[in-house]
Design a protein around this motif. Structure first.
Motif, PDB file in Angstrom:
ATOM      1  N   VAL A 124       0.831  -1.209   0.000  1.00  0.00           N
ATOM      2  CA  VAL A 124       0.000   0.000   0.000  1.00  0.00           C
ATOM      3  C   VAL A 124       0.867   1.262   0.000  1.00  0.00           C
ATOM      4  O   VAL A 124       0.582   2.226   0.709  1.00  0.00           O
ATOM      5  CB  VAL A 124      -0.981   0.004   1.195  1.00  0.00           C
ATOM      6  CG1 VAL A 124      -2.070  -1.021   1.004  1.00  0.00           C
ATOM      7  CG2 VAL A 124      -0.235  -0.237   2.525  1.00  0.00           C
ATOM      8  N   GLU A 125       1.907   1.249  -0.799  1.00  0.00           N
ATOM      9  CA  GLU A 125       2.783   2.410  -0.944  1.00  0.00           C
ATOM     10  C   GLU A 125       2.209   3.338  -2.008  1.00  0.00           C
ATOM     11  O   GLU A 125       1.611   2.900  -2.985  1.00  0.00           O
ATOM     12  CB  GLU A 125       4.190   1.950  -1.317  1.00  0.00           C
ATOM     13  CG  GLU A 125       4.846   1.108  -0.232  1.00  0.00           C
ATOM     14  CD  GLU A 125       6.092   0.403  -0.712  1.00  0.00           C
ATOM     15  OE1 GLU A 125       6.417   0.516  -1.921  1.00  0.00           O
ATOM     16  OE2 GLU A 125       6.742  -0.279   0.104  1.00  0.00           O
ATOM     17  N   LEU A 148       4.095  -6.188   2.576  1.00  0.00           N
ATOM     18  CA  LEU A 148       4.292  -4.946   3.328  1.00  0.00           C
ATOM     19  C   LEU A 148       4.964  -5.250   4.652  1.00  0.00           C
ATOM     20  O   LEU A 148       4.518  -6.129   5.399  1.00  0.00           O
ATOM     21  CB  LEU A 148       2.953  -4.260   3.601  1.00  0.00           C
ATOM     22  CG  LEU A 148       3.070  -2.880   4.270  1.00  0.00           C
ATOM     23  CD1 LEU A 148       3.411  -1.812   3.240  1.00  0.00           C
ATOM     24  CD2 LEU A 148       1.798  -2.506   5.019  1.00  0.00           C
ATOM     25  N   ASN A 154       4.244   2.697   7.731  1.00  0.00           N
ATOM     26  CA  ASN A 154       3.724   2.036   6.533  1.00  0.00           C
ATOM     27  C   ASN A 154       2.225   1.810   6.622  1.00  0.00           C
ATOM     28  O   ASN A 154       1.480   1.998   5.643  1.00  0.00           O
ATOM     29  CB  ASN A 154       4.416   0.687   6.334  1.00  0.00           C
ATOM     30  CG  ASN A 154       5.808   0.809   5.741  1.00  0.00           C
ATOM     31  OD1 ASN A 154       6.228   1.885   5.326  1.00  0.00           O
ATOM     32  ND2 ASN A 154       6.526  -0.295   5.712  1.00  0.00           N
ATOM     33  N   GLY A 158      -0.393   3.942   4.595  1.00  0.00           N
ATOM     34  CA  GLY A 158      -1.131   3.119   3.654  1.00  0.00           C
ATOM     35  C   GLY A 158      -2.612   3.426   3.659  1.00  0.00           C
ATOM     36  O   GLY A 158      -3.267   3.436   2.599  1.00  0.00           O
ATOM     37  N   ASN A 161      -3.057   6.649   1.798  1.00  0.00           N
ATOM     38  CA  ASN A 161      -2.896   6.404   0.363  1.00  0.00           C
ATOM     39  C   ASN A 161      -4.152   5.794  -0.248  1.00  0.00           C
ATOM     40  O   ASN A 161      -4.596   6.189  -1.334  1.00  0.00           O
ATOM     41  CB  ASN A 161      -1.703   5.479   0.121  1.00  0.00           C
ATOM     42  CG  ASN A 161      -0.388   6.069   0.598  1.00  0.00           C
ATOM     43  OD1 ASN A 161      -0.265   7.281   0.784  1.00  0.00           O
ATOM     44  ND2 ASN A 161       0.596   5.214   0.792  1.00  0.00           N
TER      45      ASN A 161
END
Length: 574
Positions: A124-125, A148, A154, A158, A161
């Motif tokens: 989920v970058e 991940l 992160n 994520g 994002n």
């Protein structure tokens, strides 16, 4: 199986573990959440838009409602594994024969999901999400799990994002390359799926009633809370959609179904709006496919062949069986009888129930500096996808955008319609013996070395915050690293005599220790002294080696390694 608290039983504060202070400044808010909810991670200003009081209260409600059931199924897993360790073999459940033999169907597939011929996956970058949605694939699975590294940053970033992706406002600026990324208005955007973590993984940075929460409920809860309204505003049947990992039994699918209903009811969303595809990536689950679909029948979007985790699970399930020693991981391909049987049974089961049967991951990646090697890799992908579409799969996975066209061409040529749910595979008869037949191949010193080299390098990247790593022209994630770990453990535990040697070589503690040392030298030569010194290779070798040499196999590599990436703020409270 270790409980969530067991994983975090030793002190985890930065001072108590001798860790350097986190360079990220901690921000705290004076707002209060529901009683018993505590955030113990850094709350940067941008995080506050997803870590709201309302969202965390929603997550806390899920935790309180379902934590006892999650703990129960984890104990059931441990009990089942104890039986397998004592000599039992998984099989079909006689108590649920009526479900397997009944004529029921799952709910109709939403129009947007009718054609899923090529799906791409990745973490989920932010840049990954943009590129994947623009890639031309039919589906993008945004991953909180195997690809991940579950650092706090992160995970929260994520969620930001994904919210921006759902609202189609996501952008990314790569200042180093002076390049800007955004959704392409011309390209048809891939349909978004999200994979939360498995039941077994905790989230140490959020506590409810003084205990770390199940990571899957954070991943699902925050995403659903913040995005359900956007999906409903788009049009009926647009989602949200999920992939569900690592289940072993229909009782686990029943929990997810209850979570979905609870969440939909709590937020006024019509039941059945959520659709989920289950990854069949454990050996026990292959005997439960009808039952899993039955439990999720109002929310089901089919099953997927999670082949790499499935091989990992096959080894782990039979870890106590000295007569079931698996050959080098490179020799365990999809034409092996137990894997061919698994995929054919999955296709037959899904199509009988009116849902998609998705193929597995092509781990190859483009090789830019070697045209001959690149063509060989593409040929492997082409052959793999041809096998899948001819078997009756409705779609497949790739790990790299450069392979989407290859997979798409194969499916377009052999599947002109949206899917193959009309292909019932009535020719297939799969027995319990078929599903546990041992793969054929050799166990070699080269295989032991490759396992060690790949496992250490993957874990080093994971500790540094990266969960998907290109190594030796393959995309490695936690699933492939797990194969390396449990295979080393199995060979050592049973003192395997390696094939192809003029003088018999037995896998012993001394041999494996020497292999770790020698492969560390090779890794340093390959990555360079500067990168080796600044990376996490020594810590990764310590963790990986310890797990391979343990008397008792750890359930998951990442479960034991998680404590090494936790950064807790002991007194933080929003």
């Amino acid at each position: 199986m270790a409980s969530l608290m067991d994983v975090l039983s030793e002190p985890l504060g930065m001072k108590s573990r001798g860790m350097a202070a986190d360079r990220t400044r901690l921000y705290f808010s004076s707002r209060q959440f529901a009683e018993g909810v505590r955030v113990r991670g850094a709350v940067l200003p941008e995080f506050e838009s997803v870590l709201t009081a309302e969202a965390l209260s929603f997550v806390a409600d899920l935790v309180r409602s379902f934590r006892p059931r999650i703990e129960y199924v984890l104990q059931c897993r441990a009990d089942d594994q104890a039986r397998y360790d004592a000599g039992d073999v998984p099989g079909f459940d006689s108590a649920t024969r009526e479900i397997r033999e009944g004529n029921w169907k799952c709910a109709l597939t939403p129009t947007v999901l009718e054609d899923r011929r090529v799906e791409i996956t990745g973490p989920v970058e932010r840049k990954m999400i943009i590129n994947a949605l623009n890639s031309g694939a039919r589906v993008f699975m945004a991953d909180f799990e195997d690809s991940l590294s579950p650092t706090w940053t992160n995970l929260v970033q994520g969620q930001i994002n994904l919210r921006d992706a759902v609202n189609r406002t996501i952008e990314y600026e790569d200042k180093a390359r002076n390049k800007r990324y955004a959704l392409d208005p011309i390209v048809k955007m891939a349909t978004l799926f999200v994979r939360p973590r498995g039941w077994h993984l905790p989230e140490a940075h959020i506590e409810v009633d003084g205990r770390p929460i199940p990571g899957c409920l954070m991943d699902f809860g925050l995403y659903f809370f913040h995005n359900h309204a956007s999906f409903r505003a788009q049009h009926s049947g647009s989602g949200p959609f999920f992939y569900l990992p690592k289940m072993q039994h229909a009782r686990e699918a029943a929990i997810w179904n209850a979570v979905f209903n609870h969440a939909q009811d709590a937020l006024g969303v019509p039941r059945g709006s959520i659709k989920a595809t289950v990854l069949i990536e454990t050996l026990p689950a292959v005997f439960q496919m009808n039952e899993i679909l039955y439990e999720l029948r109002d929310h089901s979007a089919g099953l997927n062949c999670g082949r790499w985790d499935y091989i990992f699970s096959f080894i782990k399930t039979f870890k106590g069986h000295p007569q079931r020693i698996v050959p080098d991981r490179g020799q365990v391909g999809m034409t092996q009888h137990f894997l061919k049987s698994y995929t054919e049974l999955l296709i037959q089961t899904c199509h009988k129930r009116g849902v998609h049967a998705m193929g597995g991951m092509a781990a190859q990646i483009p090789i830019k500096d070697n045209p001959a090697a690149n063509e060989a890799a593409v040929a492997k992908v082409r052959g793999d996808k041809l096998r899948e579409v001819r078997a009756g799969h409705d779609g497949t996975w790739v790990a790299h955008p450069g392979l989407i066209n290859t997979a798409m061409e194969v499916f377009d040529a052999n599947m002109p319609q949206a899917n193959q749910m009309h292909v019932m595979r009535e020719d297939v008869t799969v027995t319990e013996e078929d599903l546990v037949m041992m793969p054929v191949g050799k166990r070699t010193i080269q295989g032991l070395r490759e396992n060690t080299r790949v496992g250490i390098q993957y874990l080093a990247a994971w500790l540094a915050g990266t969960g998907s790593v290109p190594l030796y022209n393959l995309m490695e994630d936690a699933a492939t690293a797990e194969i390396s770990r449990v295979q080393n453990w199995q060979w050592l535990q049973h003192q395997v005599v390696l094939d192809g040697e003029s003088v018999p070589i037995r896998v012993t503690l001394e041999l494996l220790s020497r292999v770790v040392e020698e492969e560390m030298v090779r890794i340093e030569q390959e990555v360079g002294s500067a990168k080796f010194a600044s990376g996490h290779f020594k810590k990764a070798a310590m963790i990986f080696g310890k797990q391979c040499m343990a008397k008792k196999m750890d359930e998951f590599l990442t479960l034991g390694a998680y404590k090494h990436i936790v950064r807790l703020a002991p007194e933080s409270r929003l």
